[in-house]
Design a protein around this motif. Structure first.
Motif, PDB file in Angstrom:
ATOM      1  N   VAL A  30       5.861  10.847  42.878  1.00 16.27           N
ATOM      2  CA  VAL A  30       6.954   9.896  42.656  1.00 16.27           C
ATOM      3  C   VAL A  30       8.178  10.614  42.092  1.00 16.27           C
ATOM      4  O   VAL A  30       9.314  10.384  42.527  1.00 16.27           O
ATOM      5  CB  VAL A  30       6.501   8.751  41.728  1.00 16.27           C
ATOM      6  CG1 VAL A  30       7.662   7.849  41.356  1.00 16.27           C
ATOM      7  CG2 VAL A  30       5.391   7.942  42.379  1.00 16.27           C
ATOM      8  N   ALA A  31       7.963  11.497  41.120  1.00 20.96           N
ATOM      9  CA  ALA A  31       9.073  12.251  40.536  1.00 20.96           C
ATOM     10  C   ALA A  31       9.701  13.181  41.576  1.00 20.96           C
ATOM     11  O   ALA A  31      10.923  13.358  41.591  1.00 20.96           O
ATOM     12  CB  ALA A  31       8.605  13.048  39.327  1.00 20.96           C
ATOM     13  N   THR A  32       8.888  13.761  42.441  1.00 21.16           N
ATOM     14  CA  THR A  32       9.413  14.608  43.508  1.00 21.16           C
ATOM     15  C   THR A  32      10.258  13.791  44.475  1.00 21.16           C
ATOM     16  O   THR A  32      11.325  14.239  44.910  1.00 21.16           O
ATOM     17  CB  THR A  32       8.258  15.293  44.268  1.00 21.16           C
ATOM     18  OG1 THR A  32       7.503  16.072  43.346  1.00 21.16           O
ATOM     19  CG2 THR A  32       8.769  16.193  45.369  1.00 21.16           C
ATOM     20  N   THR A  33       9.808  12.585  44.790  1.00 21.10           N
ATOM     21  CA  THR A  33      10.578  11.706  45.674  1.00 21.10           C
ATOM     22  C   THR A  33      11.901  11.318  45.028  1.00 21.10           C
ATOM     23  O   THR A  33      12.955  11.345  45.676  1.00 21.10           O
ATOM     24  CB  THR A  33       9.764  10.453  46.026  1.00 21.10           C
ATOM     25  OG1 THR A  33       8.531  10.859  46.619  1.00 21.10           O
ATOM     26  CG2 THR A  33      10.512   9.558  46.989  1.00 21.10           C
ATOM     27  N   LEU A  34      11.863  10.967  43.742  1.00 20.78           N
ATOM     28  CA  LEU A  34      13.096  10.627  43.033  1.00 20.78           C
ATOM     29  C   LEU A  34      14.039  11.824  42.957  1.00 20.78           C
ATOM     30  O   LEU A  34      15.258  11.667  43.091  1.00 20.78           O
ATOM     31  CB  LEU A  34      12.778  10.109  41.631  1.00 20.78           C
ATOM     32  CG  LEU A  34      12.102   8.747  41.579  1.00 20.78           C
ATOM     33  CD1 LEU A  34      11.703   8.407  40.145  1.00 20.78           C
ATOM     34  CD2 LEU A  34      13.004   7.674  42.152  1.00 20.78           C
ATOM     35  N   LEU A  35      13.479  13.009  42.750  1.00 20.05           N
ATOM     36  CA  LEU A  35      14.282  14.230  42.753  1.00 20.05           C
ATOM     37  C   LEU A  35      14.992  14.389  44.089  1.00 20.05           C
ATOM     38  O   LEU A  35      16.198  14.663  44.137  1.00 20.05           O
ATOM     39  CB  LEU A  35      13.392  15.446  42.481  1.00 20.05           C
ATOM     40  CG  LEU A  35      14.001  16.817  42.798  1.00 20.05           C
ATOM     41  CD1 LEU A  35      15.028  17.185  41.748  1.00 20.05           C
ATOM     42  CD2 LEU A  35      12.930  17.868  42.901  1.00 20.05           C
TER      43      LEU A  35
END
Length: 88
Positions: A30-35
């Motif tokens: 999820v954090a990678t997607t938001l990044l």
């Protein structure tokens, strides 16, 4: 561009940015997607400085490349802020 396409491009850009930068980035999917999504916005804004067609969110190859560049910039800024905060 639809929201689903934006999320998918964000995931791809985030994964590529994390693969390009050396070191360990401790973030989940999820954090990678938001990044990647934030990187896509940053890359789109940088790309709009060089192109004056008025279409900021169109999906094309240079947009994907700029999304990766934007994600790398965001990842470097987050990494620098994290290092500064830990040592301070």
């Amino acid at each position: 561009m639809g929201i689903i396409a934006f999320i998918i491009i964000g995931l791809i850009a985030g994964l590529i940015a994390r693969a390009i930068l050396p070191g360990k980035q401790s973030m989940g999917l999820v954090a990678t997607t938001l990044l990647g999504m934030v990187g896509s916005l940053v890359g789109g804004l940088i790309g709009s400085l060089f192109e004056r067609n008025g279409r900021l969110f169109d999906l094309h190859a240079s947009g994907i490349i700029m999304s990766v560049v934007g994600a790398i910039i965001v990842l470097l800024l987050v990494g620098a802020a994290g290092r500064r905060r830990v040592h301070a």
